[in-house]
Design a protein around this motif. Sequence first.
Motif, short mmCIF file in Angstrom:
data_model
loop_
_atom_site.label_atom_id
_atom_site.label_comp_id
_atom_site.label_asym_id
_atom_site.label_seq_id
_atom_site.Cartn_x
_atom_site.Cartn_y
_atom_site.Cartn_z
N LEU A 49 -12.77 15.99 1.60
CA LEU A 49 -11.53 15.71 1.76
C LEU A 49 -10.69 17.10 1.39
CD1 LEU A 49 -11.31 12.19 0.50
CD2 LEU A 49 -11.43 13.01 3.00
N THR A 50 -9.58 17.40 1.78
CA THR A 50 -8.64 18.31 1.31
C THR A 50 -7.54 17.77 0.82
OG1 THR A 50 -7.97 19.07 3.37
CG2 THR A 50 -10.04 20.06 2.60
N LYS A 51 -6.73 18.39 0.08
CA LYS A 51 -5.45 18.15 -0.46
C LYS A 51 -4.42 18.91 0.64
CE LYS A 51 -4.25 17.77 -4.69
NZ LYS A 51 -3.58 17.99 -6.09
N ASP A 52 -3.35 18.07 1.11
CA ASP A 52 -2.38 18.55 1.86
C ASP A 52 -1.05 18.26 1.32
OD1 ASP A 52 -1.37 19.99 4.15
OD2 ASP A 52 -1.77 18.50 5.50
N VAL A 53 -0.12 17.61 2.06
CA VAL A 53 1.08 17.33 1.57
C VAL A 53 1.07 15.77 0.87
CG1 VAL A 53 3.57 16.37 2.37
CG2 VAL A 53 1.96 18.23 3.75
N GLN A 54 1.68 15.60 -0.30
CA GLN A 54 1.74 14.63 -0.87
C GLN A 54 2.75 13.62 -0.03
OE1 GLN A 54 2.95 14.86 -5.24
NE2 GLN A 54 3.95 12.88 -5.25
N ILE A 55 2.04 12.15 -0.01
CA ILE A 55 2.96 11.41 0.92
C ILE A 55 3.66 10.32 0.12
CG2 ILE A 55 1.47 11.89 2.95
CD1 ILE A 55 0.08 9.13 2.22
N GLY A 56 3.02 10.33 -1.19
CA GLY A 56 3.68 9.15 -1.96
C GLY A 56 3.13 9.38 -3.57
N GLU A 57 3.45 8.32 -4.20
CA GLU A 57 3.27 8.46 -5.82
C GLU A 57 3.14 6.98 -6.35
OE1 GLU A 57 6.12 9.79 -9.76
OE2 GLU A 57 6.26 10.52 -7.64
N ILE A 58 2.37 6.82 -7.33
CA ILE A 58 2.16 5.44 -7.76
C ILE A 58 3.23 5.40 -9.09
CG2 ILE A 58 0.63 4.17 -9.25
CD1 ILE A 58 -1.79 5.39 -7.96
N LYS A 59 4.11 4.42 -8.86
CA LYS A 59 5.28 4.35 -9.77
C LYS A 59 5.06 3.26 -10.80
CE LYS A 59 8.53 6.85 -6.78
NZ LYS A 59 9.62 6.91 -5.82
N THR A 60 4.31 2.19 -10.40
CA THR A 60 4.43 0.96 -11.31
C THR A 60 3.01 0.47 -11.41
OG1 THR A 60 4.83 -0.52 -9.45
CG2 THR A 60 6.63 0.26 -10.84
N LYS A 61 2.76 -0.13 -12.40
CA LYS A 61 1.26 -0.84 -12.48
C LYS A 61 1.34 -2.36 -12.75
CE LYS A 61 -2.89 -0.81 -15.64
NZ LYS A 61 -3.51 -0.09 -16.79
N ASN A 62 0.39 -2.86 -12.01
CA ASN A 62 0.65 -4.56 -12.05
C ASN A 62 -0.70 -4.95 -12.77
OD1 ASN A 62 0.24 -7.22 -11.26
ND2 ASN A 62 1.05 -6.92 -9.07
N ASP A 63 -0.26 -5.55 -13.67
CA ASP A 63 -1.47 -6.11 -14.55
C ASP A 63 -1.74 -7.56 -14.12
OD1 ASP A 63 -1.99 -3.96 -16.09
OD2 ASP A 63 -0.38 -3.99 -17.32
N ALA A 64 -0.88 -8.25 -13.75
CA ALA A 64 -1.02 -9.32 -13.22
C ALA A 64 -2.12 -9.66 -12.08
CB ALA A 64 0.35 -10.30 -12.73
N LYS A 65 -2.39 -8.47 -11.26
CA LYS A 65 -3.50 -8.82 -10.39
C LYS A 65 -3.05 -9.30 -9.16
CE LYS A 65 -7.36 -7.85 -13.25
NZ LYS A 65 -8.81 -8.05 -13.38
N THR A 66 -1.81 -9.68 -8.99
CA THR A 66 -1.04 -10.37 -7.56
C THR A 66 0.30 -9.88 -7.52
OG1 THR A 66 -0.17 -12.28 -9.01
CG2 THR A 66 -2.28 -12.59 -8.27
N ASP A 67 0.55 -10.23 -5.95
CA ASP A 67 1.97 -9.71 -5.47
C ASP A 67 2.29 -8.31 -5.94
OD1 ASP A 67 4.65 -10.14 -4.51
OD2 ASP A 67 5.39 -10.37 -6.43
N PHE A 68 1.36 -7.41 -5.15
CA PHE A 68 1.57 -5.83 -5.27
C PHE A 68 2.56 -5.64 -4.15
CE2 PHE A 68 -2.19 -5.42 -7.69
CZ PHE A 68 -2.60 -3.93 -7.78
N LYS A 69 3.16 -4.64 -4.64
CA LYS A 69 4.42 -3.95 -3.89
C LYS A 69 3.83 -2.39 -3.63
CE LYS A 69 7.07 -7.53 -4.35
NZ LYS A 69 6.74 -8.51 -3.90
N ASN A 70 4.61 -1.82 -2.79
CA ASN A 70 4.34 -0.31 -2.41
C ASN A 70 4.69 0.53 -3.67
OD1 ASN A 70 3.61 -0.62 0.30
ND2 ASN A 70 5.90 -0.52 0.80
N GLU A 71 3.77 1.56 -3.82
CA GLU A 71 3.70 2.38 -4.88
C GLU A 71 3.23 1.70 -6.17
OE1 GLU A 71 7.80 3.78 -4.57
OE2 GLU A 71 6.99 5.56 -3.19
N MET A 72 2.40 0.75 -5.99
CA MET A 72 2.07 -0.04 -7.23
C MET A 72 0.43 0.07 -7.30
SD MET A 72 2.69 -4.00 -8.07
CE MET A 72 4.29 -3.83 -8.33
N SER A 73 -0.12 0.09 -8.58
CA SER A 73 -1.55 0.24 -8.77
C SER A 73 -2.05 -0.65 -9.94
CB SER A 73 -2.20 1.42 -9.10
OG SER A 73 -1.73 1.93 -10.39
N ASN A 74 -3.40 -0.87 -10.14
CA ASN A 74 -3.78 -1.96 -10.91
C ASN A 74 -4.30 -0.88 -12.12
OD1 ASN A 74 -6.13 -1.38 -9.99
ND2 ASN A 74 -6.78 -3.66 -10.10
#
Length: 74
Positions: A49-74
């Motif tokens: 894989l090669t890096k190209d254009v950044q398309i997004g960014e993780i903005k929040t962390k979800n510790d509850a492990k449910t109800d994910f929204k865009n730009e969210m990670s665990n």
Amino acid sequence: MQYSRGTTIVSIDSIDAEEVLTLDSNADIFQYDGVIYKTNIAWVEELTLTKDVQIGEIKTKNDAKTDFKNEMSN
């Protein structure tokens, strides 16, 4: 669901965070544009894989492990 020589193959259009974490409670996931992405998948790790254009960014962390929204990670 299809069965093939003892292996279960599941074919669906998309899967949500709760389903991914039910299958693998230690999964490292994030959501972008309504799609859940999971890290550490063997066939993906084998790609060049090669890096190209950044398309997004993780903005929040979800510790509850449910109800994910865009730009969210665990």
